[in-house]
Scaffold this motif. Structure first.
Motif, short mmCIF file in Angstrom:
data_model
loop_
_atom_site.label_atom_id
_atom_site.label_comp_id
_atom_site.label_asym_id
_atom_site.label_seq_id
_atom_site.Cartn_x
_atom_site.Cartn_y
_atom_site.Cartn_z
N VAL A 1 -4.68 3.59 -4.65
CA VAL A 1 -3.28 3.99 -4.41
C VAL A 1 -2.43 2.77 -4.11
CG1 VAL A 1 -3.87 6.31 -3.61
CG2 VAL A 1 -3.70 4.43 -1.97
N SER A 2 -1.12 2.93 -4.34
CA SER A 2 -0.20 1.83 -4.06
C SER A 2 -0.11 1.55 -2.57
CB SER A 2 1.20 2.15 -4.59
OG SER A 2 1.20 2.15 -6.00
N ALA A 3 -0.01 2.61 -1.78
CA ALA A 3 0.09 2.48 -0.32
C ALA A 3 1.17 1.51 0.12
CB ALA A 3 -1.27 2.09 0.27
N MET B 1 4.08 0.20 2.26
CA MET B 1 4.19 0.47 3.70
C MET B 1 5.30 1.46 4.02
SD MET B 1 1.67 -1.13 4.85
CE MET B 1 1.97 -0.53 6.49
N GLY C 1 8.43 -1.78 -0.45
CA GLY C 1 7.28 -1.89 -1.34
C GLY C 1 7.26 -0.73 -2.31
N PHE D 1 5.10 -1.09 -5.90
CA PHE D 1 3.83 -1.29 -6.60
C PHE D 1 3.58 -0.20 -7.64
CE2 PHE D 1 3.40 -2.43 -2.04
CZ PHE D 1 3.55 -3.79 -2.19
N ARG E 1 2.31 10.04 5.67
CA ARG E 1 1.38 9.17 4.92
C ARG E 1 0.38 10.01 4.12
NH1 ARG E 1 1.62 4.72 2.44
NH2 ARG E 1 2.71 3.80 4.22
N GLN E 2 -0.12 11.09 4.72
CA GLN E 2 -1.13 11.91 4.03
C GLN E 2 -0.55 12.55 2.76
OE1 GLN E 2 -0.52 11.82 7.24
NE2 GLN E 2 -2.47 11.15 8.11
N TRP F 1 -4.65 -8.19 -3.17
CA TRP F 1 -4.96 -6.86 -3.75
C TRP F 1 -6.29 -6.94 -4.50
CZ3 TRP F 1 -1.72 -2.32 -5.43
CH2 TRP F 1 -0.63 -2.11 -4.57
N GLU G 1 -11.17 -0.93 -1.46
CA GLU G 1 -10.25 0.16 -1.77
C GLU G 1 -10.91 1.27 -2.59
OE1 GLU G 1 -6.23 -0.74 -2.96
OE2 GLU G 1 -6.38 -2.70 -2.00
N ASP H 1 -5.56 8.48 4.45
CA ASP H 1 -4.70 7.75 5.39
C ASP H 1 -5.17 6.29 5.45
OD1 ASP H 1 -6.88 7.54 7.19
OD2 ASP H 1 -6.32 9.39 8.20
N LEU H 2 -4.46 5.49 6.21
CA LEU H 2 -4.73 4.04 6.17
C LEU H 2 -5.92 3.63 7.03
CD1 LEU H 2 -1.02 2.87 6.13
CD2 LEU H 2 -2.64 2.79 4.23
N TYR I 1 -8.58 4.76 3.86
CA TYR I 1 -8.39 4.00 2.63
C TYR I 1 -8.11 2.57 3.07
CZ TYR I 1 -6.69 2.48 -1.91
OH TYR I 1 -6.53 1.81 -3.09
N VAL J 1 -6.92 -0.86 2.76
CA VAL J 1 -6.22 -2.00 2.16
C VAL J 1 -6.63 -3.22 2.96
CG1 VAL J 1 -4.29 -0.50 1.55
CG2 VAL J 1 -4.13 -1.87 3.61
N ALA J 2 -6.51 -4.40 2.34
CA ALA J 2 -6.89 -5.62 3.06
C ALA J 2 -6.03 -5.77 4.31
CB ALA J 2 -6.71 -6.83 2.14
#
Lengths: 166, 725
Positions: free
Chosen positions: B184-186, B188, B238, B240, B270-271, B625, B633, B648-649, B652, B654-655
């Motif tokens: 996902v793009s996620a 922020m 953001g 993406f 977010r969900q 990424w 990811e 959710d973060l 999932y 992300v770095a």
């Protein structure tokens, strides 16, 4: 509560998070909502000098507390040292996580100055040398999907180095 | 005076002759002070008087029909305003550049957690509570959510020579399956909109990337004239790819606001962003490579299985880079799309390359291994002279230089045999991968107005963190000879000329070209006023025929021009692409299987660099990424419902800061792409991710000898490989 030095009195729904109170009731929208679950750090503010995720606490729990948000640091035409370092080092792209990163870094620099160790500190009692690894560890609660991480840490490090020299 | 250019022939390098010396410089973002002080306003920061709060109601089933809503419990909640649903609600975000409404399924449900209605209340707290209190009844139908067993569509692909026959003849072959999980793009910033109506006109403040398309998408969804829609998106947190097209937040907010006669704000939690915003499909890729023993590749095959929901035209172009990155006479790339009821898929940063180059570039590493050849040398040996598919020549092409320069700067010669470098329980290795991302030119317009020695740029282009504000100011300052402080850039308002929008790495070069053309038109007027063709502009002064005049003295009235660019013949008779090379060094823990990236280097050729600082930031962001794609990811789907579980973060990954080494560097090669556009620039936003993860994965193999082909290479997979050795 006191917000950025100003006393504010609010009559709120008891379910209102500190984050929503700041954004929707006080219209201080510099503090951002990225997840509402304490996972991203975009909502970081200082409460009595300590950094917290403002989405994970209810406004009603902060009666009498002193809150500092990004608006309390420095305005657009009067940036503080850390804000200016973020601009200079390109410590952001879209800018959405940025207030949280800066508030978190502000809190983190205070913690380090007080000698609080982290997971990567070699010694628990020997003071803190803010290496890149230390800053990375201490800032890992603040996500940045643009992934400006190396530049964020450069900005923080430049201020930390200056403070250490003073 | 307007200036239109169809890119039918290479253009002169005007911006190499101008004298201001600001273009390309790594100046700080001009909007930076707003962003670091919290005064930049994103969509959800708007709070018009009388605003009501909306929370999207989402389906609790995967497939079927909504048969009713029971509002009785919600109606008892203080501040409850009402429930909105109906035939104008959209199923999912519009695909990039759709320019029309996405599927409007009325009461049908096509994937789990699809938005089906909007609950509005006086406060966010009441709306959230009421959304939970509404009982929805359904007629549920069976749903297929496994891409392997759902119906599949053959989408074809390039088929040149005879791949199967050549694979049988080749001295060395690779024929492996690589898989990637959904991503996902996620971004922020949560997807959100504030809608308000005035005299039958909609004002929409929304987090969107491509406003000229978005205006038509929302108008078509609501059944109104696009003339009656104005969209503002001055700051976007953001994108993406996730904000290319309008979403349920925008449409539902507009419907409720019109009905209630008051502004409505809808921000997806977010969900919901995970559930209802287009994801990147999972892929299964079969990569076949055949080569002679001297390392000459004779066959490249790259078949893929991706998925999407019925009615969505997008299919991840997985083999896009494989089609032109290396030469080979036999080429076959077959795409298959599974039609299933997972959250629909769409563009996520570098659609195609981001996952396709993981498969291709890991396969290249396997081929090098089987040939007993250095992976850098194998790539160098197979750089094509021309586009292998069409036979047309490339424009500026820096793959060879990037590989050589990168190998030298990174210390590639110190790379050891697999598993040969150890520090305690950590095994250290290096990996390499090529980078490629096709360059595009999209129609774009921008207006520049010069008043004395001050200029204003206006275009509906967005800045989603990509630096539009800054680079358009630089282009204008350079072309018109102005101090950068004298240029004001106004963006992301549909009242301004229509730009390309942000997407596909084409924004800076397409809309930047339109800005440049507007400046060119103004330069021509200045030349006419000076009566000289040979003149220079610098610091607000014009020098012609040995005489220097202040622009404010020369011009008695403001000069305004709209520049317009569109692609032409050069995109038919040439192939333009950014190229580069990624190098990574990782440490693999032999006890836990944990992988730590120690350092990375990316070397890129992307035409003229418009701002060194912001270009490097975007490239490094892309490389990070790559770390996420290689190691962490993964949007996992519930095998029963297709619902994304890691929604959710915290789930999932992300770095984060701790995943990213201090040493992550870029080198920008000096390049001009004369065939791409009149500013000779190519995109950088996606080039950084293209191939980056493969360098990390190949470094894992060099470190410990474990070849992971199911990405991300999480510790359990690395451990399984170590245990098997």
């Amino acid at each position: 509560m006191t917000v950025n030095g100003e006393e504010r009195s609010l009559d709120l729904d008891p379910r209102t998070s500190l984050l929503d109170a700041l954004r929707d009731d006080l219209r201080l929208t510099g503090t951002k909502k990225g997840c509402d679950h304490g996972q991203c750090g975009a909502c970081t503010v200082l409460v009595n000098g300590r950094r917290i995720n403002s989405c994970l606490t209810l406004a009603a729990m902060h009666d009498g507390d002193e809150i500092t948000t990004i608006e309390g640091l420095g305005a657009e035409d009067n940036l503080n040292e850390l804000q200016a370092a973020f601009v200079e080092c390109d410590g952001f792209q879209c800018g959405y996580c940025t207030p949280g990163q800066i508030m978190s870094a502000t809190g983190m620099l205070n913690e380090a100055a007080e000698g609080m160790p982290s997971h990567v500190s070699a010694d628990l009692n020997d003071g803190v040398d803010l290496s890149d690894a230390e800053i990375a560890e201490r800032m890992s609660g603040n996500l940045c999907r643009c992934s400006a991480y190396p530049f964020i840490r450069k900005a923080i490090s430049s201020v930390a180095t200056k403070e250490a020299a003073e | 005076m307007n200036k239109h250019l169809k890119m039918d022939a290479p253009q002169p390098r005007v911006l190499d002759e101008t004298r201001q010396g600001i273009l390309g410089k790594g100046i700080s973002r001009t909007e930076g002070p707003k962003k670091v002080s919290g005064s930049a306003t994103y969509a959800g920061d708007n709070h018009p008087d009388g605003m009501a709060h909306g929370v999207l109601l989402r389906a609790g089933i995967t497939k079927g029909k909504v048969t009713g809503f029971d509002e009785s419990a919600a109606q008892k909640i203080d501040g409850y305003v009402g429930l909105f649903h109906g035939p104008k609600f959209i199923r999912n975000n519009a695909q990039g550049m759709a320019d029309e409404a996405p599927v409007q399924p009325d009461c049908e449900v096509h994937y789990h957690s699809q938005p089906i209605g909007l609950v509005v209340a006086e406060t966010f707290e009441a709306a959230r509570d009421a959304a939970l209190a509404i009982k929805v009844s359904y007629d549920e139908e069976g749903a297929l959510v496994d891409p392997k067993s759902a119906p599949q569509e053959d989408q074809g692909g390039p088929d040149v020579g005879d791949l199967e026959a050549d694979m049988g003849r080749a001295d060395v072959t690779v024929d492996e399956i690589y898989t990637t999980e959904a991503q996902v793009s996620a971004a922020m910033e949560l997807h959100g909109s504030v809608a308000q109506w005035n005299d039958g006109k909609l004002l929409l403040q929304s987090s969107l990337q491509m406003l000229k398309f978005n205006r038509n998408e929302i108008a078509d969804s609501l059944g109104i004239d696009p003339e009656n829609v104005r969209i503002l998106a001055p700051y976007v947190g953001g994108g993406f790819g996730s904000k290319l097209g309008i979403g349920a937040d925008a449409v539902s907010a507009a419907i409720a606001a019109r009905d209630l006669g008051r502004p409505v704000r809808v921000i997806m939690p977010r969900q919901t962003v995970f559930d209802a915003v287009l994801r990147r499909t999972e892929t299964e890729q079969r990569v076949r490579l055949g080569a002679r023993s001297d390392g000459t590749i004779t066959s490249i095959g790259h078949d893929d299985l991706v998925s999407n929901l019925e009615g969505e035209g997008f299919a991840e172009p997985t083999s896009q880079a494989s089609q032109f990155l290396y030469a080979a006479p036999n080429r076959k790339m077959q795409q298959t799309v599974s039609r299933n009821h997972r959250t629909p898929s769409g563009s996520v940063r570098a659609p195609g390359e981001a996952v396709g180059m993981l498969g291709l570039e890991v396969a290249m590493d396997e081929l090098a291994e089987r040939l007993g050849m250095c992976p850098v040398k194998l790539r160098l040996q197979n750089v094509p002279e021309r586009d292998p598919d069409s036979g047309v020549p490339f424009t500026a092409h820096s793959l060879t230089e990037a590989l050589k320069r990168g190998a030298q700067e990174f210390g590639w010669k110190d790379r050891k045999a697999n598993g040969a470098r150890r520090e305690g329980e950590w095994l250290i290795g290096m990996g390499v991968a090529s980078a490629a991302r096709k360059n595009m030119l999209l129609p774009a317009k921008a207006r520049v107005t010069l008043d004395g020695d001050k200029a204003v740029v206006e275009t509906d282009m967005t800045d989603i963190g990509t630096g539009s504000y800054t680079i358009f100011a630089q282009i204008t300052a350079e072309a018109l000879g102005l101090p950068i402080e004298n240029v004001e850039v106004r963006l992301a308002d549909t009242d301004y000329p229509e730009a390309s929008g942000s997407g596909g790495s084409f924004g800076a070069s397409s809309t930047g070209s339109a800005v440049f053309l507007a400046c060119q038109s103004i330069r021509e007027e200045i030349a006419a006023k000076c009566g000289a063709n040979d003149f220079t502009l610098k610091d607000g002064q014009v020098t012609a025929g040995g005489k220097t005049t202040a622009l404010s003295d020369l011009l008695d009235a403001p000069l305004s021009a709209v520049g317009e660019i569109e692609k032409g013949q050069t995109s038919e008779d040439h192939l333009s692409s950014g190229f580069g090379a990624h190098f990574a060094e990782v440490a693999v823990n032999e006890v836990s299987g944990e992988v730590r990236v120690r350092r990375m280097l990316g070397v890129f050729g992307a035409g003229r660099i418009l701002n060194e600082k912001t270009a490097k930031s975007q490239l490094v962001g892309g490389m990070i990424w790559g770390i996420g794609a290689a190691l962490t990811e993964e949007a996992a789907h519930d095998p029963r419902t297709g619902h994304i579980i890691t929604r959710d973060l915290a789930n999932y990954h992300v770095a984060s800061h701790a995943d990213v080494p201090e040493q992550i560097d870029t080198i920008l090669l000096e390049e001009r792409d004369d065939y791409a556009n009149p500013i000779q620039a190519k995109g950088v936003g996606e080039l950084g991710i293209s191939g980056a993860g493969a360098a990390v994965l190949n470094a894992i193999y060099n470190a410990c000898g474990v070849r992971v082909r199911s990405f991300p290479a999480t510790p359990d997979k690395v451990m399984a490989g170590l245990d098997a050795m």
